[in-house]
Design a protein around this motif. Sequence first.
Motif, PDB file in Angstrom:
ATOM      1  N   SER A  42       0.807  -1.228   0.000  1.00  0.00           N
ATOM      2  CA  SER A  42       0.000   0.000   0.000  1.00  0.00           C
ATOM      3  C   SER A  42       0.834   1.269   0.000  1.00  0.00           C
ATOM      4  CB  SER A  42      -0.921   0.012   1.229  1.00  0.00           C
ATOM      5  OG  SER A  42      -0.163  -0.057   2.425  1.00  0.00           O
ATOM      6  N   VAL A  43       2.148   1.148   0.142  1.00  0.00           N
ATOM      7  CA  VAL A  43       3.006   2.308   0.366  1.00  0.00           C
ATOM      8  C   VAL A  43       3.454   2.952  -0.945  1.00  0.00           C
ATOM      9  CG1 VAL A  43       5.306   2.957   1.215  1.00  0.00           C
ATOM     10  CG2 VAL A  43       3.814   1.563   2.627  1.00  0.00           C
ATOM     11  N   THR A  44       3.375   4.296  -0.980  1.00  0.00           N
ATOM     12  CA  THR A  44       3.852   5.033  -2.152  1.00  0.00           C
ATOM     13  C   THR A  44       5.198   5.709  -1.914  1.00  0.00           C
ATOM     14  OG1 THR A  44       2.618   7.008  -1.472  1.00  0.00           O
ATOM     15  CG2 THR A  44       1.495   5.465  -2.928  1.00  0.00           C
ATOM     16  N   GLY A  45       5.659   5.725  -0.649  1.00  0.00           N
ATOM     17  CA  GLY A  45       6.950   6.328  -0.345  1.00  0.00           C
ATOM     18  C   GLY A  45       7.370   6.040   1.076  1.00  0.00           C
ATOM     19  N   VAL A  46       8.685   6.136   1.340  1.00  0.00           N
ATOM     20  CA  VAL A  46       9.248   5.911   2.679  1.00  0.00           C
ATOM     21  C   VAL A  46      10.299   6.988   2.928  1.00  0.00           C
ATOM     22  CG1 VAL A  46      10.453   4.301   4.217  1.00  0.00           C
ATOM     23  CG2 VAL A  46       8.938   3.412   2.445  1.00  0.00           C
ATOM     24  N   ASP A 106       6.521  -7.271  10.113  1.00  0.00           N
ATOM     25  CA  ASP A 106       6.062  -7.785   8.827  1.00  0.00           C
ATOM     26  C   ASP A 106       5.472  -6.638   8.001  1.00  0.00           C
ATOM     27  OD1 ASP A 106       4.223  -9.061   6.805  1.00  0.00           O
ATOM     28  OD2 ASP A 106       4.997 -10.872   7.769  1.00  0.00           O
ATOM     29  N   PRO A 107       5.890  -6.475   6.738  1.00  0.00           N
ATOM     30  CA  PRO A 107       5.354  -5.389   5.910  1.00  0.00           C
ATOM     31  C   PRO A 107       3.833  -5.394   5.807  1.00  0.00           C
ATOM     32  CG  PRO A 107       7.279  -6.362   4.859  1.00  0.00           C
ATOM     33  CD  PRO A 107       6.950  -7.229   6.034  1.00  0.00           C
ATOM     34  N   ASP A 111      -0.011  -2.552   5.570  1.00  0.00           N
ATOM     35  CA  ASP A 111      -1.236  -2.676   4.773  1.00  0.00           C
ATOM     36  C   ASP A 111      -2.453  -2.809   5.688  1.00  0.00           C
ATOM     37  OD1 ASP A 111       0.377  -2.670   2.459  1.00  0.00           O
ATOM     38  OD2 ASP A 111       0.648  -4.840   2.571  1.00  0.00           O
ATOM     39  N   GLU A 112      -2.291  -3.519   6.801  1.00  0.00           N
ATOM     40  CA  GLU A 112      -3.402  -3.694   7.737  1.00  0.00           C
ATOM     41  C   GLU A 112      -3.782  -2.372   8.411  1.00  0.00           C
ATOM     42  OE1 GLU A 112      -2.705  -8.314   9.230  1.00  0.00           O
ATOM     43  OE2 GLU A 112      -1.715  -6.678  10.296  1.00  0.00           O
ATOM     44  N   VAL A 113      -2.778  -1.620   8.854  1.00  0.00           N
ATOM     45  CA  VAL A 113      -3.073  -0.416   9.626  1.00  0.00           C
ATOM     46  C   VAL A 113      -3.599   0.717   8.741  1.00  0.00           C
ATOM     47  CG1 VAL A 113      -0.834   0.799   9.573  1.00  0.00           C
ATOM     48  CG2 VAL A 113      -2.231   0.840  11.654  1.00  0.00           C
TER      49      VAL A 113
END
Length: 245
Positions: A42-46, A106-107, A111-113
């Motif tokens: 779900s991540v678009t950036g870090v 776990d990555p 996505d869950e949060v």
Amino acid sequence: MKVVVIIPARYGSTRFEAKPLALIAGKPMIQRVYERAAAASSVTGVAVATDDERIVSAVENFGGKAVMTSDACRSGTDRVFEAGRTLGLTGSDIVVNVQGDQPVFDPECIDEVTAPLIGDPGTGMTTLAFAIVNERELTDPKDVKMVFDQDGWALYFSRATIPHDRDGNMEFDTYKHLGVYAYTMDFLAEFCSLPEGHLEKIEKLEQLRALEYGLGIKTVVTAFDSPEVDLPEDIARIEALLKDQ
């Protein structure tokens, strides 16, 4: 809508100075956290939010992005909010706050949060809970316990054991709070403008500020634990977990 993980990381610590740069199986801890965050679908950036050039240098050395923030930030959440503004995040953009001392999470936790925020624009803040399996954590004050209502909204967080079984004859799960949060930028702006809460000051838990001012926190129960590195002696335990994975 952007979904950006921001990892707050301070160099100074009374118990473990330079903790983000401590090596975990040959890699700086901050790199391990960063790489796991980037693996979430779900991540678009870090980005890493820090107040120290040594951490900026370490992050850039492994190809990551770092944002310098003020050393006047009163908490990790304020540091995350400042970094979010620097990155141009606004409104309903989602910020995920992952602690820099959780190198084996776990990555899928990210996505869950983020799922409740993506699915319901009326939700402003979410966090993770894990059913305790290690009995030591039931009474250890460094492991924060939490309770939530039937719809998953947090009721309270405490370093004490909650709920308390008065008669001592019931079987039930006790939930540990994991240090992963997600918020909209609008929520963060409101939260960071609030004074420190009374209960927050007592328990030294900044998430209590949200509850004290009537801001809801949606809880997601995860099947994945996220052990933290608090002291140098924790590194061997984390490296053993990496081998098992």
